[in-house]
Design a protein around this motif. Structure first.
Motif, PDB file in Angstrom:
ATOM      1  N   SER A 172       4.136   0.688  -2.165  1.00  0.00           N
ATOM      2  CA  SER A 172       2.896   0.962  -2.890  1.00  0.00           C
ATOM      3  C   SER A 172       2.022   1.947  -2.099  1.00  0.00           C
ATOM      4  O   SER A 172       1.445   2.883  -2.664  1.00  0.00           O
ATOM      5  CB  SER A 172       2.174  -0.355  -3.125  1.00  0.00           C
ATOM      6  N   LYS A 197      -4.769  -2.347  -4.893  1.00  0.00           N
ATOM      7  CA  LYS A 197      -4.060  -1.227  -5.558  1.00  0.00           C
ATOM      8  C   LYS A 197      -2.668  -1.684  -6.013  1.00  0.00           C
ATOM      9  O   LYS A 197      -2.189  -1.273  -7.055  1.00  0.00           O
ATOM     10  CB  LYS A 197      -3.902  -0.046  -4.588  1.00  0.00           C
ATOM     11  N   THR A 198      -2.039  -2.483  -5.199  1.00  0.00           N
ATOM     12  CA  THR A 198      -0.678  -2.923  -5.514  1.00  0.00           C
ATOM     13  C   THR A 198      -0.705  -3.855  -6.720  1.00  0.00           C
ATOM     14  O   THR A 198       0.119  -3.745  -7.629  1.00  0.00           O
ATOM     15  CB  THR A 198      -0.058  -3.610  -4.282  1.00  0.00           C
ATOM     16  N   LYS A 201      -1.096  -2.023  -9.889  1.00  0.00           N
ATOM     17  CA  LYS A 201       0.160  -1.392 -10.355  1.00  0.00           C
ATOM     18  C   LYS A 201       1.135  -2.419 -10.919  1.00  0.00           C
ATOM     19  O   LYS A 201       2.283  -2.092 -11.193  1.00  0.00           O
ATOM     20  CB  LYS A 201       0.797  -0.624  -9.197  1.00  0.00           C
TER      21      LYS A 201
END
Ligand code: MTE
Ligand code: LUZ
Ligand code: MOS
Length: 752
Positions: free
Chosen positions: A528, A565-566, A569
């Motif tokens: 990521s 952020k991961t 996603k």
């Protein structure tokens, strides 16, 4: 690295089973048990107990909907006796009342009529009467019979070692309540949640998925809750199931001491043959294990006695035979060392007797025969990364054995009635469950979107610090502060089919599983980060101290940002992993294999001072060089070593379990069973770390520490032996541990 648990303990914030707020309407159970050691139940009268104030119900074997069976290895143990009683203190009925006091009052009102049979308490008598739980077990190497004729000296003898009460601060207990769909949830003080789940499912005739077991922490187990938490948990489960209400059962100290098994007493015969230079050529030994009235873990414990019957010595010809003898005592069970200490005590006794005959110091024979790299154990495994000699040599040099010996001699020349004694005690302990199947564990790791982590494993925290070690594993892999990591309760819905936290392998097995799960998540986080930072193939991404580094330079990405952020996603931040110790096996039929992932070695030097007028003694010092591998938490490991040493010393000295011939426990309280207190501890304990990097089966190369140091305590018996000899050189020592003050005094003046 601090141990978070300890901080909570000293503040009184840690919760144990009895501290949990029980659900509304929780009932309390108390156990009615057999008043005799062996007999047949003719009838009970429960009426008076049922009518007693506050009583809701009295349950017996008839109320069990499933199978009345809790035997884990061999199905030979009923939860509640319904026909024959095999030991005093064997559970027969459960009283459930509104409160604990009423339950106990009602127990006294139960009437039972019994036909009494004769009881056996001695393992040799059981053996003679053919009362063996399994056939004799034999380990052999070389051929003893053909080498006796080559020996310059042969010594034969008998050695006895006694039982030991676990004295976990938290007694056995459980709380169970019915849940939706006819299932049961059990909060248990057990080292083995799956064992409890399996037994309760069997008792209730439920599938295992309808029995959930949850464990927060134990106030000590020491092996006493590896198998023997099951009965109490099953009883609360049964009561909660029948009454559809929460039920709690906590044994008081005396009930616990009377009803539960202890370390196995052993009676053993040995024969040892040596050259006149002190090289051991042959060793033949017969172990009579006092198993008590049911198998429990006795057969596995018997195995470990055989595995460790040559301690840290290489003996080319060995024949060791072990008998699992059924007696009318509470089933004896796991206790730190698991039969290993009993085996080691006998080889040390044999060496001391041989030393007398050869007129040398026992340490000469000990050193002469220490294991070398590649030497074969009687079970076929070869010693690898062998630290037996390095530990011995370092202890001798670092603690200046020569000077200590001189001091002892000088002291003994000057003093007539006070004598000093010293002994060396090398140890070697195999790490892994000897039943290969059990060497597996699992971990479930969740990274939450705020960057905090929750981890579930099969490990049980019982004071040994395994939770702190698991925290360290996660914090090390992710390079984040360990305060971000929480270890969740041990629960059968999050870690299924678990092995007990035992065999000193809790941190290894569960730590390795955590390591794998964390690495899975780290791989995804790294991927990521590569996407976020638009890296190309040659770029290097690293997580260090909660910051993401690109080619060695910090980026603006922190651990928390990367986690978010991961998640955004839609990449999983959770992982479940399983670990099984590689390359171990054991062929039971041949009694050969490579059962251990590795061995732990070390040497202790112990000094004592005996008051030969009174038979009392003090421990001057215990100085140890111990093979920790590369310790991942020296504070915890040192404390484990110190605690284990003290427990070993207690077993060998003042802790004496006494049953009458009728199977009645005389030492059933803390006033009659003496455990070491702060005044009894050695004036000095030094634990020196013998560092080495091997082997890789240890978590972060940090070797298992829970049990091995207990066996240093065996050395105190022989330090006392030497002091007795200094007082009365002609004395023939009758080998019988523990060496209580009474026995020591008798040894000085009565036996000759
Ligand atoms: N230390 C404390 N404080 N309390 C315990 O109950 N049990 C011992 C040892 N150290 C125990 C302890 C036993 S018998 C074993 S097998 C190991 O801890 C189990 O834990 P580990 O596998 O994590 O070392
Ligand atoms: N428990 C067990 C143990 O089931 N097998 C073992 O080998 C063992 N060893 C030490 C302590 N508990
Ligand atoms: Mo420890 S005797 O393996 O619980």
């Amino acid at each position: 690295m601090k141990n978070y648990d300890w901080l909570q303990h000293v503040r009184g914030e840690s919760l144990f089973l009895d501290d949990l707020t029980p659900p509304e309407g929780t009932l309390h159970a108390a156990v009615f048990s057999s008043p005799i050691a062996h007999g047949k139940i003719i009838s009970f009268n429960l009426e008076e107990a049922k009518n007693s104030e506050g009583v809701i119900e009295v349950l017996t074997a008839k109320d069990i909907p499933g199978e009345n069976q809790i035997g884990a290895i061999i199905p030979d143990e009923k939860l509640l006796a319904d026909d024959i009683v095999d030991f005093r203190g064997q559970p027969v009925a459960i009283v459930i009342a509104k409160d604990n006091f009423s339950a106990h009052q009602a127990v006294k009102k139960i009437k039972i009529e019994l036909e009494e049979f004769s009881a056996i308490t001695d393992p040799r008598e059981a053996f003679q009467k053919g009362q063996l739980i399994i056939p004799p077990q034999i380990f052999s190497l070389g051929d003893v019979d053909s080498v006796w004729k080559n020996c310059d000296v042969i010594v034969e003898g008998t050695a006895e070692s006694g039982g030991q009460e676990h004295v976990y601060l938290e007694t056995q207990g459980s709380l169970a309540f019915p849940v939706e769909g006819g299932g049961i949830k059990i909060i248990s003080s057990t080292q083995s949640p799956t064992a409890v789940q399996r037994a309760a499912a069997r008792i209730l005739n439920l599938p295992m998925n309808k029995v959930e077991v949850d464990v927060l922490r134990l106030g000590g187990g020491f092996g006493g809750k590896e198998d023997q938490a099951t009965a109490w948990a099953s009883m609360t489960a049964l009561a909660a199931f029948k009454l559809k209400l929460p039920v709690k059962l906590i044994l008081n100290r005396q009930e616990d001491m009377r009803m539960t098994g202890k370390r196995h007493p052993y009676s053993s015969d040995f024969k040892i043959g040596l050259t006149k230079e002190g090289k051991i050529l042959a060793y033949e030994v017969y172990f009579y294990q006092n198993a008590g009235a049911a198998a429990d873990l006795s057969t596995a414990i018997l195995d470990r006695t055989l595995f460790h019957c040559t301690n840290s010595y290489f003996i080319p010809n060995v024949k060791a035979t072990a008998y699992c003898c059924k007696t009318n005592l509470p089933p004896n069970t796991a206790f730190r060392g698991f039969g290993g200490p009993q085996g080691m005590f006998v080889i040390e006794s044999a060496i001391y007797k041989a030393a007398e005959k050869l007129r040398v110091d026992a340490s000469v024979i000990q050193e002469n025969n220490l294991l070398n790299e590649g030497d074969e154990f009687p079970y076929g495994q070869k010693s690898k990364y062998c630290m037996a000699r390095p530990a011995w040599q370092k202890a001798v040099e670092k603690f200046n054995l020569a000077e200590m010996k001189n001091e002892v001699e000088l002291f003994n020349q000057k003093n007539k009635l006070i004598k000093k004694g010293a002994a060396l005690m090398p140890i070697c302990f195999g790490i892994s469950f000897t039943n290969t199947m059990l060497n597996q564990a699992s971990a479930l790791v969740h990274v939450y979107t705020d960057g905090s982590i929750g981890i579930s494993t099969a490990a049980i925290e019982m004071g040994q610090g395994v939770n702190m070690k698991l925290r360290q594993v996660a914090s090390e892999i992710f390079s984040i502060d360990s305060s971000k990591v929480k270890i969740e309760t041990t629960n059968t819905t999050r870690a299924a089919n678990t092995s007990a936290t035992a065999a000193s392998s809790g941190a290894d097995l569960n730590g390795k599983a955590v390591e794998i799960a964390c690495k899975n998540i780290l791989d995804r986080l790294t991927m990521s980060a590569q996407q976020e930072l638009k890296t190309n193939e040659t770029d290097k991404i690293e997580l260090k101290n909660e910051i993401i580094y690109l080619n060695g330079k910090p980026t603006e990405f922190t651990w928390n940002v990367l986690v978010q952020k991961t998640y955004a996603k839609r990449i999983s931040l959770s992982s479940q992993a399983h670990y099984a110790t590689p390359n171990i096996y054991f062929d039971k039929a041949k009694a050969k294999g490579e059962p251990f992932a590795y061995h732990v070695y070390g040497t202790a030097i112990i000094h004592v001072t005996v008051d030969c007028l009174r038979g009392t003694y003090e421990i001057d010092s215990v100085k140890v060089v111990h093979d920790f591998g590369k310790s991942m938490n020296p504070t915890i490991d040192r404390s484990q070593a110190e605690g284990a040493i003290m427990q070993g010393i207690g077993w060998m000295t003042i802790e004496e379990v006494i049953y009458t011939k009728e199977g009645k426990l005389l030492t059933d309280s803390m006033s009659t069973y003496k455990v070491p207190d702060v005044y009894f501890t050695p004036k000095e304990i030094q634990v020196d770390f013998l560092e080495n990097l091997n082997p890789s089966a240890a978590i972060f190369n940090s070797k298992a520490i829970g049990e091995p140091p207990l066996m240093y305590g065996i050395g105190i018996y022989f330090a006392l032996w030497n002091a007795i000899k200094a007082f009365k050189p002609s004395n023939e020592i009758k080998i019988s541990a523990p060496m209580t003050n009474e026995k020591l005094l008798m040894m000085l003046y009565v036996y000759s």
